[in-house]
Design a protein around this motif. Structure first.
Motif, PDB file in Angstrom:
ATOM      1  N   TYR A  39       0.837  -1.190   0.000  1.00  0.00           N
ATOM      2  CA  TYR A  39       0.000   0.000   0.000  1.00  0.00           C
ATOM      3  C   TYR A  39       0.877   1.247   0.000  1.00  0.00           C
ATOM      4  CZ  TYR A  39      -3.078  -3.455   2.180  1.00  0.00           C
ATOM      5  OH  TYR A  39      -3.790  -4.589   2.476  1.00  0.00           O
ATOM      6  N   PHE A  40       0.463   2.242  -0.766  1.00  0.00           N
ATOM      7  CA  PHE A  40       1.003   3.580  -0.596  1.00  0.00           C
ATOM      8  C   PHE A  40       0.002   4.316   0.278  1.00  0.00           C
ATOM      9  CE2 PHE A  40       3.471   2.579  -4.365  1.00  0.00           C
ATOM     10  CZ  PHE A  40       4.693   3.158  -4.050  1.00  0.00           C
ATOM     11  N   ASP A  41       0.461   4.850   1.409  1.00  0.00           N
ATOM     12  CA  ASP A  41      -0.399   5.552   2.355  1.00  0.00           C
ATOM     13  C   ASP A  41      -0.017   7.021   2.427  1.00  0.00           C
ATOM     14  OD1 ASP A  41      -1.683   3.197   3.077  1.00  0.00           O
ATOM     15  OD2 ASP A  41      -0.430   2.860   4.833  1.00  0.00           O
ATOM     16  N   LEU A  42      -1.039   7.863   2.500  1.00  0.00           N
ATOM     17  CA  LEU A  42      -0.832   9.283   2.720  1.00  0.00           C
ATOM     18  C   LEU A  42      -1.661   9.696   3.925  1.00  0.00           C
ATOM     19  CD1 LEU A  42       0.441  11.956   1.758  1.00  0.00           C
ATOM     20  CD2 LEU A  42      -1.647  12.329   0.430  1.00  0.00           C
ATOM     21  N   LEU A  43      -1.001  10.225   4.949  1.00  0.00           N
ATOM     22  CA  LEU A  43      -1.680  10.716   6.142  1.00  0.00           C
ATOM     23  C   LEU A  43      -2.326  12.055   5.814  1.00  0.00           C
ATOM     24  CD1 LEU A  43      -2.302  10.448   9.188  1.00  0.00           C
ATOM     25  CD2 LEU A  43      -0.122  11.604   9.612  1.00  0.00           C
ATOM     26  N   LEU A  44      -3.650  12.122   5.925  1.00  0.00           N
ATOM     27  CA  LEU A  44      -4.395  13.343   5.600  1.00  0.00           C
ATOM     28  C   LEU A  44      -4.719  14.186   6.821  1.00  0.00           C
ATOM     29  CD1 LEU A  44      -6.934  11.930   2.983  1.00  0.00           C
ATOM     30  CD2 LEU A  44      -4.700  12.968   2.584  1.00  0.00           C
ATOM     31  N   SER A  45      -4.833  13.557   7.991  1.00  0.00           N
ATOM     32  CA  SER A  45      -5.217  14.291   9.196  1.00  0.00           C
ATOM     33  C   SER A  45      -4.821  13.505  10.435  1.00  0.00           C
ATOM     34  CB  SER A  45      -6.730  14.531   9.198  1.00  0.00           C
ATOM     35  OG  SER A  45      -7.146  15.100  10.418  1.00  0.00           O
ATOM     36  N   GLN A  46      -4.557  14.248  11.515  1.00  0.00           N
ATOM     37  CA  GLN A  46      -4.281  13.655  12.825  1.00  0.00           C
ATOM     38  C   GLN A  46      -5.182  14.272  13.889  1.00  0.00           C
ATOM     39  OE1 GLN A  46       0.088  12.686  13.556  1.00  0.00           O
ATOM     40  NE2 GLN A  46       0.187  14.585  12.401  1.00  0.00           N
ATOM     41  N   GLN A  47      -6.338  14.757  13.503  1.00  0.00           N
ATOM     42  CA  GLN A  47      -7.248  15.444  14.420  1.00  0.00           C
ATOM     43  C   GLN A  47      -8.230  14.459  15.043  1.00  0.00           C
ATOM     44  OE1 GLN A  47      -6.532  18.645  15.032  1.00  0.00           O
ATOM     45  NE2 GLN A  47      -4.936  18.437  13.492  1.00  0.00           N
ATOM     46  N   GLY A  48      -7.877  13.860  16.179  1.00  0.00           N
ATOM     47  CA  GLY A  48      -8.746  12.912  16.864  1.00  0.00           C
ATOM     48  C   GLY A  48      -8.607  11.493  16.349  1.00  0.00           C
ATOM     49  N   GLU A  49      -8.183  11.371  15.102  1.00  0.00           N
ATOM     50  CA  GLU A  49      -7.899  10.062  14.521  1.00  0.00           C
ATOM     51  C   GLU A  49      -6.881  10.275  13.407  1.00  0.00           C
ATOM     52  OE1 GLU A  49     -11.408  11.063  13.940  1.00  0.00           O
ATOM     53  OE2 GLU A  49     -10.899  11.942  12.031  1.00  0.00           O
ATOM     54  N   TYR A  50      -6.342   9.187  12.937  1.00  0.00           N
ATOM     55  CA  TYR A  50      -5.427   9.241  11.797  1.00  0.00           C
ATOM     56  C   TYR A  50      -6.219   8.879  10.561  1.00  0.00           C
ATOM     57  CZ  TYR A  50      -1.588   9.598  15.074  1.00  0.00           C
ATOM     58  OH  TYR A  50      -0.741  10.031  16.060  1.00  0.00           O
ATOM     59  N   LEU A  51      -6.271   9.805   9.608  1.00  0.00           N
ATOM     60  CA  LEU A  51      -7.023   9.626   8.379  1.00  0.00           C
ATOM     61  C   LEU A  51      -6.027   9.385   7.251  1.00  0.00           C
ATOM     62  CD1 LEU A  51      -9.874   9.801   7.053  1.00  0.00           C
ATOM     63  CD2 LEU A  51      -9.365  12.216   6.618  1.00  0.00           C
ATOM     64  N   TYR A  52      -6.160   8.232   6.592  1.00  0.00           N
ATOM     65  CA  TYR A  52      -5.239   7.844   5.527  1.00  0.00           C
ATOM     66  C   TYR A  52      -5.966   7.619   4.215  1.00  0.00           C
ATOM     67  CZ  TYR A  52      -1.878   6.511   9.177  1.00  0.00           C
ATOM     68  OH  TYR A  52      -1.018   6.509  10.232  1.00  0.00           O
TER      69      TYR A  52
END
Length: 133
Positions: A39-52
């Motif tokens: 998988y290629f993963d991109l972290l989009l957010s760390q606000q309360g959860e990790y959004l990938y």
């Protein structure tokens, strides 16, 4: 988890080309890769959860550790990992505690997604599609 329809799904690419183009945009090859898929993963957010945003792929005719590996892209998806907000994650918990608790497991590995998160994921996927077209 939210699955996206994508123009890259089913397309084949040299793995080195994907690494070159996607890593410049912040994508990383996720820790769950095997010799036949990853998988290629991109972290989009760390606000309360990790959004990938996750771009899965599988090896075509070989293994991923070869210099000339070709991969076929699978269906991209958006994934949210929700962590326990009550855990003390700051330095005041002490060095010994921090050494053992620094890699917290998700409380919910597949947390629900808001329409705004899905829209953000779609926009990010659109940029990836342009990079790979």
């Amino acid at each position: 988890m939210h699955k996206f329809q994508s123009s890259i799904e089913g397309k084949e690419f040299p793995l080195v080309l994907l690494e070159d183009r996607l890593k410049k945009e912040g994508y990383v090859i996720g820790g769950g890769w095997e010799y036949d898929h990853g998988y290629f993963d991109l972290l989009l957010s760390q606000q309360g959860e990790y959004l990938y945003l996750r771009l899965p792929f599988e090896a075509e005719g070989g293994e991923l550790d070869k210099d000339d590996s070709t991969v076929r892209m699978l269906q991209p998806f958006l994934l949210s990992h929700q962590y326990d907000p009550d855990r003390d994650q700051d330095a005041s918990s002490g060095a010994v505690s921090a050494a053992f608790n620094q890699f917290q497991s998700p409380e919910n590995k597949d947390a629900s997604l808001s329409p705004e998160q899905i829209e953000h994921g779609q926009a990010t996927l659109n940029r990836a599609e342009k990079l790979l077209s």
